[in-house]
Design a protein around this motif. Structure first.
Motif, PDB file in Angstrom:
ATOM      1  N   PHE A 235       0.831  -1.206   0.000  1.00 12.81           N
ATOM      2  CA  PHE A 235       0.000   0.000   0.000  1.00 12.81           C
ATOM      3  C   PHE A 235       0.863   1.253   0.000  1.00 12.81           C
ATOM      4  N   LEU A 236       1.880   1.266   0.863  1.00 13.94           N
ATOM      5  CA  LEU A 236       2.766   2.434   0.908  1.00 13.94           C
ATOM      6  C   LEU A 236       3.519   2.593  -0.404  1.00 13.94           C
ATOM      7  N   GLU A 237       3.955   1.486  -0.976  1.00 12.41           N
ATOM      8  CA  GLU A 237       4.637   1.554  -2.263  1.00 12.41           C
ATOM      9  C   GLU A 237       3.715   2.133  -3.344  1.00 12.41           C
ATOM     10  N   THR A 238       2.465   1.685  -3.332  1.00 12.12           N
ATOM     11  CA  THR A 238       1.519   2.160  -4.344  1.00 12.12           C
ATOM     12  C   THR A 238       1.268   3.648  -4.194  1.00 12.12           C
ATOM     13  N   PHE A 239       1.016   4.097  -2.960  1.00  8.59           N
ATOM     14  CA  PHE A 239       0.680   5.503  -2.741  1.00  8.59           C
ATOM     15  C   PHE A 239       1.882   6.399  -3.039  1.00  8.59           C
ATOM     16  N   VAL A 240       3.029   6.052  -2.464  1.00 12.65           N
ATOM     17  CA  VAL A 240       4.223   6.877  -2.676  1.00 12.65           C
ATOM     18  C   VAL A 240       4.675   6.805  -4.132  1.00 12.65           C
ATOM     19  N   GLY A 241       4.613   5.615  -4.713  1.00  8.10           N
ATOM     20  CA  GLY A 241       5.012   5.468  -6.114  1.00  8.10           C
ATOM     21  C   GLY A 241       4.119   6.257  -7.046  1.00  8.10           C
ATOM     22  N   SER A 242       2.819   6.231  -6.785  1.00  7.40           N
ATOM     23  CA  SER A 242       1.881   6.985  -7.621  1.00  7.40           C
ATOM     24  C   SER A 242       2.122   8.482  -7.487  1.00  7.40           C
ATOM     25  N   MET A 243       2.329   8.938  -6.269  1.00  5.66           N
ATOM     26  CA  MET A 243       2.593  10.359  -6.052  1.00  5.66           C
ATOM     27  C   MET A 243       3.893  10.767  -6.746  1.00  5.66           C
ATOM     28  N   SER A 282       0.368  10.964 -17.279  1.00  2.00           N
ATOM     29  CA  SER A 282       0.653  10.625 -15.882  1.00  2.00           C
ATOM     30  C   SER A 282      -0.290   9.541 -15.387  1.00  2.00           C
ATOM     31  N   TYR A 283      -1.574   9.669 -15.713  1.00  2.00           N
ATOM     32  CA  TYR A 283      -2.575   8.699 -15.256  1.00  2.00           C
ATOM     33  C   TYR A 283      -2.286   7.314 -15.826  1.00  2.00           C
ATOM     34  N   MET A 284      -2.053   7.241 -17.130  1.00  2.00           N
ATOM     35  CA  MET A 284      -1.832   5.951 -17.767  1.00  2.00           C
ATOM     36  C   MET A 284      -0.478   5.350 -17.394  1.00  2.00           C
ATOM     37  N   LEU A 285       0.509   6.199 -17.131  1.00  2.03           N
ATOM     38  CA  LEU A 285       1.797   5.689 -16.669  1.00  2.03           C
ATOM     39  C   LEU A 285       1.642   4.960 -15.342  1.00  2.03           C
ATOM     40  N   ALA A 286       0.919   5.586 -14.412  1.00  7.84           N
ATOM     41  CA  ALA A 286       0.709   4.947 -13.107  1.00  7.84           C
ATOM     42  C   ALA A 286      -0.087   3.654 -13.244  1.00  7.84           C
ATOM     43  N   GLU A 287      -1.156   3.681 -14.064  1.00  6.39           N
ATOM     44  CA  GLU A 287      -1.954   2.469 -14.244  1.00  6.39           C
ATOM     45  C   GLU A 287      -1.121   1.368 -14.905  1.00  6.39           C
ATOM     46  N   GLY A 288      -0.273   1.739 -15.861  1.00  6.86           N
ATOM     47  CA  GLY A 288       0.575   0.747 -16.518  1.00  6.86           C
ATOM     48  C   GLY A 288       1.601   0.131 -15.597  1.00  6.86           C
ATOM     49  N   LEU A 289       2.001   0.869 -14.557  1.00  8.11           N
ATOM     50  CA  LEU A 289       2.958   0.363 -13.569  1.00  8.11           C
ATOM     51  C   LEU A 289       2.269  -0.294 -12.375  1.00  8.11           C
ATOM     52  N   SER A 290       0.946  -0.555 -12.502  1.00  6.26           N
ATOM     53  CA  SER A 290       0.142  -1.159 -11.418  1.00  6.26           C
ATOM     54  C   SER A 290       0.107  -0.267 -10.181  1.00  6.26           C
ATOM     55  N   LEU A 298      -3.743  13.455  -9.613  1.00  5.26           N
ATOM     56  CA  LEU A 298      -4.042  14.496  -8.626  1.00  5.26           C
ATOM     57  C   LEU A 298      -2.807  15.347  -8.353  1.00  5.26           C
ATOM     58  N   PHE A 299      -1.694  14.692  -8.065  1.00  9.89           N
ATOM     59  CA  PHE A 299      -0.468  15.441  -7.776  1.00  9.89           C
ATOM     60  C   PHE A 299       0.105  16.079  -9.040  1.00  9.89           C
ATOM     61  N   THR A 300      -0.170  15.480 -10.191  1.00 11.57           N
ATOM     62  CA  THR A 300       0.210  16.134 -11.451  1.00 11.57           C
ATOM     63  C   THR A 300      -0.512  17.466 -11.584  1.00 11.57           C
ATOM     64  N   GLY A 301      -1.799  17.490 -11.264  1.00 11.52           N
ATOM     65  CA  GLY A 301      -2.562  18.725 -11.343  1.00 11.52           C
ATOM     66  C   GLY A 301      -2.058  19.792 -10.392  1.00 11.52           C
ATOM     67  N   ILE A 302      -1.754  19.399  -9.157  1.00 16.72           N
ATOM     68  CA  ILE A 302      -1.262  20.364  -8.166  1.00 16.72           C
ATOM     69  C   ILE A 302       0.074  20.957  -8.605  1.00 16.72           C
ATOM     70  N   VAL A 303       0.996  20.087  -9.028  1.00 17.63           N
ATOM     71  CA  VAL A 303       2.346  20.541  -9.356  1.00 17.63           C
ATOM     72  C   VAL A 303       2.367  21.276 -10.698  1.00 17.63           C
TER      73      VAL A 303
END
Length: 555
Positions: A235-243, A282-290, A298-303
């Motif tokens: 879970f931590l890997e997914t959240f931190v990795g996605s961010m 960004s969205y599809m990159l994260a989905e492609g990396l599971s 979300l963080f792409t939009g903020i940054v």
């Protein structure tokens, strides 16, 4: 073979069709006509929803907010289609597919949520927002799951396995304060309260999806005997990795727009096209990396708003702001229509009314545990003039409506859980979404007036100038310097004798760390990724954009 052909074309096959040797396959012309009729109905409902929403806002009729009106339109049309002899080929265009929702409707909504975050109040309340969205969502999920499990043990409601109760707690913790935020905009309210509700709802969706997927992994891993600790690590890997993926893509886009020289007249179309493509990349990159595409975009939009946006030409800035606002409004309104239509069309398990009734009570209790416990922790580290008042805590508790995110995850649970269990969760979630959006949403204006949190010096769109600290003053006054785009000098804390809690000191250290990040951003990040220096303020004089229907969401 004919059955497979009909399924590929999106047609529902009745039992009488499936046991025959041949099925009359519709001609391409007939199928095209059905598609045209289905899309025409969708466009008509969208037009009706926008017009009705405008009329309701113009006459200041807050008992039926725009999101509630869209949901009602979908429910009514879906009910009429259900009792009429509508062709299955037309009905198939209105089926709520969670893949379509997560891949096409949700990304622009989530990106616009991060892109339109008001920087000053958001980052000045960043510690509180993260506490409510991360810790609070976790608390609400666990409390809901445990209460539902205990309710099953004492035969108050339909009994589910403990892990499935936690999955239900995770999906139902996704809040969607559509009507609350829209009425905040209409009536005017304290900017800090707006930032708390808005910011929490933005981050809450990402946290709820991550929790649901984690609990789903727990279910599969427990059945295979794998270590629960490794699931938490995942879970931590997914959240931190996605961010990290989202932030990395945004930083790359900032450097591209800074050095590529695309801000000249004949290249502005290219500039706008690239800016629009980066969020979906960004969205599809994260989905492609599971990983989680929602967290990433979300963080792409903020940054991107903080760094990339300022590197665009003025014409491109106006275009991308209007474009993302437009597609977000369309997606949000369509989601509520889409959801209402599918609720009326789906098969529901209404035999477990007790599960629905007690689930509603339990999520109210869990929301209270979330808000008031987190507010207590936040107030521990804030000086007296910046503490979150009780009336704002009550408003934050009341704004925990459920919407499209909970509905989509519940629909997914029908496939993830055994037959009967997923259907019960889906029916309960459907009832909760309809009740909260229609009843709580319709009473929001009355609640805000009763708590006296409306009309705090704001009429119309909430400004983002220097003097908007509001009556309660927990955004620092304008005499405090504002570093860079969102760097806020925290007022010095009074050294008062503590009752000895080390946790309070730790929380204060975390609170002070936001100031350190502001200095890092002003001195290094902003000069490196943008064409401006750290003293420039990006967008401080702009009004907070009206975040369409979902964020006005998330629903």
């Amino acid at each position: 073979m004919a059955v497979e052909d009909a399924q590929l074309m999106g047609l529902r096959i009745s039992p009488s069709d499936s046991n025959g040797s041949s099925i009359p396959t519709p001609t391409p012309g007939k199928e095209q006509q059905a598609a045209g009729v289905g899309i025409l109905l969708q466009i008509m409902m969208l037009v009706l929803s926008f017009v009705l929403g405008h009329v309701l806002r113009r006459h200041k009729f807050y008992y039926l907010p725009e999101a509630s009106a869209s949901l009602l339109i979908g429910l009514i049309v879906g009910g009429l289609a259900n009792i009429s002899n509508t062709e299955n080929s037309i009905r198939s265009w209105f089926n709520f597919h969670e893949e379509f929702f997560f891949l096409f409707l949700l990304p622009p909504i989530i990106f616009q949520s991060g892109f339109s975050l008001p920087p000053k109040p958001f980052f000045s309340n960043f510690g509180a927002i993260v506490t409510f969205a991360i810790l609070g969502t976790f608390i609400a999920s666990i409390v809901t799951g445990v209460l539902v499990y205990l309710g099953g043990l004492v035969f108050l409601m339909y009994k589910l396995p403990f892990v499935e109760c936690l999955m239900f707690g995770a999906l139902i913790s996704a809040t969607d304060p559509v009507t609350v935020l829209s009425i905040f905009q209409e009536l005017g309210t304290d900017m800090n309260l707006y930032a708390l509700v808005f910011g929490e709802s933005v981050l809450n969706d990402a946290m709820a999806i991550s929790l649901y997927r984690t609990m789903s992994m727990v279910k599969s891993h427990l059945s295979s005997g794998e270590n629960f600790f490794m699931v938490i690590v995942r879970f931590l890997e997914t959240f931190v990795g996605s961010m990290s993926a989202g932030v990395g893509v945004a930083f790359i886009s900032a450097l591209l727009f800074k050095y590529a020289g695309l801000d000249i007249d004949n290249l502005q179309n290219l500039e706008c096209c690239l800016f629009v493509l980066f969020p979906y990349f960004s969205y599809m990159l994260a989905e492609g990396l599971s990983l989680s595409g929602i967290v990433s975009i979300l963080f792409t939009g903020i940054v991107m708003k903080h760094y990339s946006y300022s590197n665009l030409s003025e014409n491109s800035q106006r275009f991308v702001s209007a474009f993302f606002h437009l597609i977000s409004s369309l997606a949000e309104t369509f989601v509520f229509i889409y959801m209402g239509f599918d609720i009326a069309m789906e098969q529901h398990s209404w035999s477990h009314v007790g599960f629905i009734f007690f689930s509603i009570i339990f999520i109210i209790v869990a929301r209270a545990a979330n808000v008031f416990s987190c507010a207590y922790l936040v107030n521990l580290v804030r000086p007296a003039h910046r503490q979150i008042p009780l009336k704002h805590q009550k408003a934050l508790w009341y704004s925990g409506l459920r919407g499209a995110m909970a509905f989509a995850l519940a629909l997914q649970s029908v496939h993830d859980l055994p037959e009967g269990h997923g259907q019960t969760i889906f029916t309960a979630t459907t009832a909760i979404v309809v009740l909260t959006v229609l009843l709580i949403g319709g009473s929001t204006g009355t609640m805000l007036e009763a708590l006296q949190v409306v009309g705090d010096g704001h009429d119309g769109p909430l400004p983002l100038g220097d003097n908007f600290e509001g009556n309660n003053g927990y955004l620092a006054p304008s005499t405090q310097n504002y570093e860079g785009n969102h760097g806020y000098h925290a007022p010095p804390y009074d050294e008062e004798p503590s009752s000895g809690s080390r946790i309070k000191m730790k929380l204060k250290e975390f609170h002070k760390s936001t100031t350190s990040f502001s200095a890092l951003d002003r001195n290094y990040l902003t000069p490196f990724f943008t064409s401006q220096n750290g003293d420039d303020v990006d967008g401080d004089d702009e009004p907070v954009p009206m975040p369409s229907s979902r964020r006005s969401y998330r629903g």
